[in-house]
Motif scaffolding. Sequence first.
Motif, PDB file in Angstrom:
ATOM      1  N   LEU A  66       0.817  -1.213   0.000  1.00 40.14           N
ATOM      2  CA  LEU A  66       0.000   0.000   0.000  1.00 40.14           C
ATOM      3  C   LEU A  66       0.855   1.271   0.000  1.00 40.14           C
ATOM      4  O   LEU A  66       0.653   2.165  -0.822  1.00 40.14           O
ATOM      5  N   PHE A  67       1.793   1.358   0.938  1.00 31.93           N
ATOM      6  CA  PHE A  67       2.494   2.615   1.174  1.00 31.93           C
ATOM      7  C   PHE A  67       3.898   2.654   0.574  1.00 31.93           C
ATOM      8  O   PHE A  67       4.538   3.702   0.565  1.00 31.93           O
ATOM      9  N   GLY A  68       4.391   1.514   0.085  1.00 24.95           N
ATOM     10  CA  GLY A  68       5.715   1.472  -0.511  1.00 24.95           C
ATOM     11  C   GLY A  68       6.806   1.369   0.541  1.00 24.95           C
ATOM     12  O   GLY A  68       6.545   1.398   1.745  1.00 24.95           O
ATOM     13  N   HIS A  69       8.036   1.245   0.082  1.00 25.71           N
ATOM     14  CA  HIS A  69       9.163   1.194   1.007  1.00 25.71           C
ATOM     15  C   HIS A  69      10.404   1.768   0.342  1.00 25.71           C
ATOM     16  O   HIS A  69      10.499   1.859  -0.886  1.00 25.71           O
ATOM     17  N   SER A  70      11.338   2.172   1.181  1.00 24.91           N
ATOM     18  CA  SER A  70      12.625   2.688   0.693  1.00 24.91           C
ATOM     19  C   SER A  70      13.623   1.545   0.592  1.00 24.91           C
ATOM     20  O   SER A  70      13.492   0.510   1.259  1.00 24.91           O
ATOM     21  N   LYS A  71      14.616   1.743  -0.231  1.00 23.87           N
ATOM     22  CA  LYS A  71      15.668   0.747  -0.379  1.00 23.87           C
ATOM     23  C   LYS A  71      16.337   0.510   0.971  1.00 23.87           C
ATOM     24  O   LYS A  71      16.705   1.452   1.683  1.00 23.87           O
ATOM     25  N   GLY A  72      16.465  -0.766   1.360  1.00 24.35           N
ATOM     26  CA  GLY A  72      17.096  -1.112   2.615  1.00 24.35           C
ATOM     27  C   GLY A  72      16.187  -1.022   3.824  1.00 24.35           C
ATOM     28  O   GLY A  72      16.644  -1.161   4.961  1.00 24.35           O
ATOM     29  N   ALA A  73      14.886  -0.799   3.604  1.00 27.29           N
ATOM     30  CA  ALA A  73      13.945  -0.664   4.725  1.00 27.29           C
ATOM     31  C   ALA A  73      13.840  -1.957   5.524  1.00 27.29           C
ATOM     32  O   ALA A  73      13.590  -1.939   6.723  1.00 27.29           O
ATOM     33  N   PHE A  74      14.051  -3.089   4.862  1.00 27.95           N
ATOM     34  CA  PHE A  74      14.010  -4.379   5.535  1.00 27.95           C
ATOM     35  C   PHE A  74      14.815  -5.364   4.700  1.00 27.95           C
ATOM     36  O   PHE A  74      15.203  -5.063   3.561  1.00 27.95           O
TER      37      PHE A  74
ATOM     38  N   PHE B 252      -0.562   3.515  -3.290  1.00 21.27           N
ATOM     39  CA  PHE B 252      -1.029   4.898  -3.162  1.00 21.27           C
ATOM     40  C   PHE B 252      -0.362   5.791  -4.198  1.00 21.27           C
ATOM     41  O   PHE B 252      -1.029   6.589  -4.873  1.00 21.27           O
ATOM     42  N   ARG B 253       0.955   5.666  -4.336  1.00 24.45           N
ATOM     43  CA  ARG B 253       1.647   6.504  -5.317  1.00 24.45           C
ATOM     44  C   ARG B 253       1.302   6.084  -6.740  1.00 24.45           C
ATOM     45  O   ARG B 253       1.223   6.928  -7.643  1.00 24.45           O
TER      46      ARG B 253
ATOM     47  N   HIS C  59      -1.786   7.863  -7.954  1.00 29.81           N
ATOM     48  CA  HIS C  59      -1.739   9.331  -7.946  1.00 29.81           C
ATOM     49  C   HIS C  59      -2.555   9.905  -9.111  1.00 29.81           C
ATOM     50  O   HIS C  59      -2.445   9.459 -10.250  1.00 29.81           O
ATOM     51  N   ASN C  60      -3.395  10.879  -8.803  1.00 34.27           N
ATOM     52  CA  ASN C  60      -4.318  11.508  -9.766  1.00 34.27           C
ATOM     53  C   ASN C  60      -5.434  10.570 -10.208  1.00 34.27           C
ATOM     54  O   ASN C  60      -6.127  10.855 -11.184  1.00 34.27           O
ATOM     55  N   GLY C  61      -5.603   9.465  -9.496  1.00 36.78           N
ATOM     56  CA  GLY C  61      -6.656   8.517  -9.851  1.00 36.78           C
ATOM     57  C   GLY C  61      -7.409   8.057  -8.616  1.00 36.78           C
ATOM     58  O   GLY C  61      -7.602   8.809  -7.655  1.00 36.78           O
ATOM     59  N   THR C  62      -7.830   6.798  -8.632  1.00 36.55           N
ATOM     60  CA  THR C  62      -8.663   6.227  -7.571  1.00 36.55           C
ATOM     61  C   THR C  62      -8.006   4.970  -7.030  1.00 36.55           C
ATOM     62  O   THR C  62      -7.536   4.125  -7.797  1.00 36.55           O
ATOM     63  N   LEU C  63      -7.987   4.844  -5.711  1.00 33.76           N
ATOM     64  CA  LEU C  63      -7.507   3.629  -5.054  1.00 33.76           C
ATOM     65  C   LEU C  63      -8.718   2.899  -4.495  1.00 33.76           C
ATOM     66  O   LEU C  63      -9.448   3.432  -3.654  1.00 33.76           O
ATOM     67  N   PHE C  64      -8.932   1.678  -4.974  1.00 35.82           N
ATOM     68  CA  PHE C  64     -10.077   0.877  -4.548  1.00 35.82           C
ATOM     69  C   PHE C  64      -9.603  -0.174  -3.554  1.00 35.82           C
ATOM     70  O   PHE C  64      -8.849  -1.075  -3.905  1.00 35.82           O
ATOM     71  N   LEU C  65     -10.041  -0.035  -2.312  1.00 30.87           N
ATOM     72  CA  LEU C  65      -9.658  -0.965  -1.243  1.00 30.87           C
ATOM     73  C   LEU C  65     -10.810  -1.927  -1.020  1.00 30.87           C
ATOM     74  O   LEU C  65     -11.778  -1.614  -0.306  1.00 30.87           O
TER      75      LEU C  65
ATOM     76  N   SER D 246      11.282   5.291   5.379  1.00 27.52           N
ATOM     77  CA  SER D 246      11.503   6.665   4.941  1.00 27.52           C
ATOM     78  C   SER D 246      11.090   7.632   6.045  1.00 27.52           C
ATOM     79  O   SER D 246      10.084   7.424   6.723  1.00 27.52           O
ATOM     80  N   THR D 247      11.863   8.669   6.217  1.00 28.01           N
ATOM     81  CA  THR D 247      11.521   9.701   7.206  1.00 28.01           C
ATOM     82  C   THR D 247      10.783  10.865   6.569  1.00 28.01           C
ATOM     83  O   THR D 247      10.400  11.799   7.267  1.00 28.01           O
ATOM     84  N   LYS D 248      10.590  10.796   5.278  1.00 25.88           N
ATOM     85  CA  LYS D 248       9.953  11.891   4.551  1.00 25.88           C
ATOM     86  C   LYS D 248       8.602  11.441   4.009  1.00 25.88           C
ATOM     87  O   LYS D 248       8.486  10.403   3.382  1.00 25.88           O
ATOM     88  N   GLY D 249       7.572  12.238   4.278  1.00 27.71           N
ATOM     89  CA  GLY D 249       6.249  11.942   3.766  1.00 27.71           C
ATOM     90  C   GLY D 249       6.131  12.307   2.295  1.00 27.71           C
ATOM     91  O   GLY D 249       6.877  13.142   1.772  1.00 27.71           O
ATOM     92  N   VAL D 250       5.170  11.661   1.607  1.00 24.71           N
ATOM     93  CA  VAL D 250       4.942  11.905   0.174  1.00 24.71           C
ATOM     94  C   VAL D 250       3.491  12.317  -0.014  1.00 24.71           C
ATOM     95  O   VAL D 250       2.572  11.607   0.413  1.00 24.71           O
ATOM     96  N   ASN D 251       3.279  13.464  -0.632  1.00 24.44           N
ATOM     97  CA  ASN D 251       1.918  13.921  -0.930  1.00 24.44           C
ATOM     98  C   ASN D 251       1.380  13.190  -2.157  1.00 24.44           C
ATOM     99  O   ASN D 251       2.071  13.140  -3.192  1.00 24.44           O
ATOM    100  N   VAL D 252       0.200  12.636  -2.047  1.00 30.26           N
ATOM    101  CA  VAL D 252      -0.429  11.961  -3.184  1.00 30.26           C
ATOM    102  C   VAL D 252      -1.889  12.413  -3.302  1.00 30.26           C
ATOM    103  O   VAL D 252      -2.562  12.624  -2.287  1.00 30.26           O
ATOM    104  N   ASP D 253      -2.331  12.576  -4.515  1.00 26.55           N
ATOM    105  CA  ASP D 253      -3.710  12.985  -4.790  1.00 26.55           C
ATOM    106  C   ASP D 253      -4.498  11.745  -5.217  1.00 26.55           C
ATOM    107  O   ASP D 253      -4.457  11.335  -6.376  1.00 26.55           O
ATOM    108  N   VAL D 254      -5.175  11.138  -4.271  1.00 35.77           N
ATOM    109  CA  VAL D 254      -5.877   9.876  -4.508  1.00 35.77           C
ATOM    110  C   VAL D 254      -7.264   9.931  -3.888  1.00 35.77           C
ATOM    111  O   VAL D 254      -7.429  10.417  -2.766  1.00 35.77           O
ATOM    112  N   ARG D 255      -8.247   9.432  -4.628  1.00 32.22           N
ATOM    113  CA  ARG D 255      -9.586   9.270  -4.057  1.00 32.22           C
ATOM    114  C   ARG D 255      -9.724   7.828  -3.563  1.00 32.22           C
ATOM    115  O   ARG D 255      -9.324   6.886  -4.249  1.00 32.22           O
ATOM    116  N   ILE D 256     -10.304   7.664  -2.378  1.00 30.94           N
ATOM    117  CA  ILE D 256     -10.472   6.350  -1.786  1.00 30.94           C
ATOM    118  C   ILE D 256     -11.903   5.856  -1.984  1.00 30.94           C
ATOM    119  O   ILE D 256     -12.867   6.537  -1.642  1.00 30.94           O
ATOM    120  N   VAL D 257     -12.016   4.661  -2.571  1.00 33.34           N
ATOM    121  CA  VAL D 257     -13.283   3.928  -2.605  1.00 33.34           C
ATOM    122  C   VAL D 257     -13.027   2.594  -1.904  1.00 33.34           C
ATOM    123  O   VAL D 257     -12.097   1.882  -2.268  1.00 33.34           O
TER     124      VAL D 257
END
Length: 491
Positions: A224-232, A243-244, A247-253, A281-292
């Motif tokens: 869902l949220f992704g991971h950074s290189k070396g996160a685990f 989520f990324r 972006h600019n679309g719809t995420l259907f859960l 990651s210590t940095k948040g990422v802004n994403v434009d997503v609609r949740i259904v």
Amino acid sequence: MSDRTAQGVSATGVSPMVNGMFAMPVEAGPLLDTIPFPLAIISPERKVLFINEAAQVLTGFSLEEARGLHCMYVMRSSLCPDKCPLAKVEDTDSAVCVDANIVNKDRKKIPVRANFAPVHAPDGSIAGYVEALEDIRILQELEIKQGWSYGFGDMIGHSHEMERIFQMVPGIAQTDSSVLVTGETGTGKDLLAEAIHNASTRAKGPFVKVNCGALPETLLESELFGHSKGAFTGATESKPGRFRMAHNGTLFLTEIGDLPLSLQVKLLTFLDDKVIHPLGSTKGVNVDVRIVAATHRDLRQMVREGKFREDLLYRLNVVRFHMPPLRERGEDINLFLNHFVHVFSEEFGKKVTGFSQDALYFLEHYTFPGNVRELRNVVEYCVNVCGQETIEVEHLPRYLMEQPASSVVAAPSMSAPVRDVQTSMPPVSGAMPPPAQAAPGGAVNWADMERKMILDALLQARGRKNKAAEILGWARSTLWRKMKFYEIESS
């Protein structure tokens, strides 16, 4: 002059030649990922070098899976390999636009408009190709469904509840409000979610589906949220997450009721500030997503049991659609039977036109616990095994006959005439005798009902089998076979 300039960088940001090889600057990847259209960079040998996130959503292949494969194994177009557009690009040294179908990793056929353009090296030779795809399913659906007054998107129906949903979808689709879709399994929650996306201003953006119950919690968070290189351990490359990708679309859960409590908190955080935090990651990422979101569970009961967060339910339940079960949709059963007979007859190259009266009567009063999905599978089976124009009872799946009496409900009027699925079906000679009376509890068992129908017809025909078969609308051999099956003797 830098080495990069000497190598020749095209207007697209692609560096055609590096030490004689087709390559791309590292910074071009994130730039191409922001483009909402699926894009692929292809080498002169027609190997995939890069696909952006939109192309990953469309094809189902990740960048790691696609890189190095021949493009025909990733795009899987109906034009491969005999009519490859890249051959025409190579011959004419100019861009080509064609309509075709591709088959994604989930084996779903998707109509696309594909644009191919050459990328030139400094000496003017073709160093590779850029392929851009446009999903044209929406356009084709509009053409097919012009004049339909009983549907929206891939959904059809005449019932009051479905018409109410069809009327609400266009207005709700134009907002960015979160949507919660509830209903039993097989009622069409996925179709409604996709219809909302396709009718919205996000229609040209990606529609990304995630089944919250299909993966364990540790993998689901990364998915869902992704991971950074070396996160685990094993995270050798960064992963964008769904989520990324949406972006600019719809995420259907789908199956949101199966989302673990720890991830419910992260989803609630996103709904509050529209920022995701990839693993490691210590940095948040802004994403434009609609949740259904969709579920077949009772979320309010889960809240009472402490299995679902109440604040998340309120966030998701801004707009709620409830998909009614098929047994409550009345005439829609006939509509679906008619529709799927036509669909599968065309697909299998058969001339099946509809159901016999007794087969139709049984299906009209079967409860379909699997709803529209089960009905579709039943009709697909019937069309497959039927070797004539009309589907008879013997063509129905055997498991239907083995269901308990409660699986077949009594008709509102047990003496009402049976309706034909197809208006083009030939009329059945003779009069249909009244079906058997309802069993205790308001249910009818098909085997008892059919046996009673045969006995009533024999009684009306004074024991003459030919006349009884005519009354039932059956061939004589059909009547004799059924009499033998039910051990009915007649002089």
